[in-house]
Design an enzyme around this catalytic site. Structure first.
Site: not given
Ligand code: COA
Length: 330
Positions: A113, A257, A287
């Site tokens: 990224c 980004h 992204n």
């Molecule tokens: N749709 C529905 N549910 C989803 C899901 C999706 N696409 N992805 C994960 N979940 C669920 C998980 O399974 C989890 O369920 P559980 O509570 O029953 O176990 C719940 O949602 C929470 O998961 P979690 O991973 O803790 O969610 P979060 O609040 O951290 O959000 C992201 C996940 C990915 C949106 C967040 O962590 C994020 O944006 N992080 C940065 C990622 C990023 O920018 N990456 C690129 C960097 S360059």
């Protein structure tokens, strides 16, 4: 020493729109979940048979057209991607071939990224040293082939889209140009967001077992990415401001980004920057990794958000972890 500037910008997004509702038809997720946590509404997917270098070619053609130049005018290519056409050779040579040119050097940058940001810093240095005068810097990604469209892979699958952007970098004849670049990395976080399949320590390095285990799909600890991103982005923005004796109010537009709207809103808040100064198009593209910054620059220009003399701050954070910023006077 001559300053380097961005002479021209181009972009290309594949036609095919994939909404959150389309994804919800493929695996367990919802428009509400995706929008609430990321801001993403839809993304673009390249068709079967389309390479990363094909998207890069279209973005490069757009950039050259805007510059009124031909491929023969380019004297070096810097190519940033995490979704190369093949593991090797680098994708820069495929782009060179598709542009119908030969002999000029092609450098591939593998910084995810922050790939475009690092690439721009490299081009800036080459131009300031007087090595090259017309460097094509491209960021391009085809993510859609390597996402896991299942409940298991949904945390990553909903985030990414395909797209490319390109800029031409050359010497500046005035005060405009790239003022400084600030590049960082912390390899302690290498496993937090990675693709495991290419494990060269294993003989053979890809096996039926690793494929069955889904190692060909990226894995991510989303919360950790979020947590570190929201500290490092403001930190490097302040570093870039200090290096140029600037205040946050001096920046006309921030081009962050596009990884997650919430990360950028959080960073803007911490910096005390009004949200409208933090450019955002993640709603439409998700992204696009190395493509994200040049696509954002291209759209911000088209929307009239950048004028002669505008101060632009580009900032990015991603896998590695790597992060950085650069300040540009337009
Ligand atoms: N749709 C529905 N549910 C989803 C899901 C999706 N696409 N992805 C994960 N979940 C669920 C998980 O399974 C989890 O369920 P559980 O509570 O029953 O176990 C719940 O949602 C929470 O998961 P979690 O991973 O803790 O969610 P979060 O609040 O951290 O959000 C992201 C996940 C990915 C949106 C967040 O962590 C994020 O944006 N992080 C940065 C990622 C990023 O920018 N990456 C690129 C960097 S360059």
């Amino acid at each position: 020493m001559t300053r380097a500037k961005i002479l021209s910008v181009g972009r290309y997004l594949p036609e095919r729109r994939v909404t959150n509702f389309d994804l919800a038809n493929m695996f367990e997720t919802s428009d509400e979940w995706i929008q609430q946590r990321t801001g993403i509404v839809e993304r673009r997917y390249a068709d079967e048979g389309v390479f990363c270098s094909d998207l890069a070619l279209e973005a490069s053609k757009d950039c050259l057209k805007n510059a009124g130049m031909k491929p023969e005018d380019i004297d070096f290519i810097v190519f940033a991607t995490l979704s190369p056409d093949h593991h090797f050779p680098g994708t820069g040579v495929y782009l060179q071939r598709k542009l119908g040119i030969t002999d000029i050097g092609c450098l591939d940058i593998r910084n995810q990224c922050t790939g475009f940001l690092y690439s721009l810093a490299v081009a800036d240095a080459f131009v300031r040293m007087g090595m090259y005068k017309r460097i094509l810097v491209v960021g391009s990604e085809v993510h859609s082939s390597a996402l896991h469209y299942t409940k298991e892979g949904r945390d990553v699958a909903v985030l990414f889209g395909d797209g490319a952007g390109a800029v031409l970098v050359g010497p500046s004849d005035g005060s405009s140009g790239i003022l400084s670049s600030h590049l960082h990395a912390d390899g302690r976080y290498a496993e937090i967001l990675m693709l495991e399949i290419f494990n060269i320590s294993k003989k053979p390095y890809i096996t039926h077992q690793t494929l069955d285990e889904g190692k060909q799909y990226p894995k991510m600890v989303g919360r950790e990415v979020f947590k570190v991103a929201v500290t490092k982005i403001p930190e490097v923005v302040n570093e870039a401001l200090n290096a140029n004796n600037l205040k946050v109010e001096d920046i006309d537009i921030f081009l962050p980004h596009q990884a997650n709207l919430r990360i950028n809103q959080f960073a803007a808040q911490q910096l005390g920057v009004p949200e409208e100064k933090f450019f955002s198009n993640i709603q439409r593209y998700g992204n696009t990794t190395a493509g994200s910054l040049p696509i954002a620059l291209s759209e911000a220009l088209e929307q009239g958000l950048i004028h002669e003399g505008s101060l632009i701050m580009m900032v990015a954070f991603g896998s590695g972890f790597t992060w950085g910023a650069n300040i540009i006077r337009w």
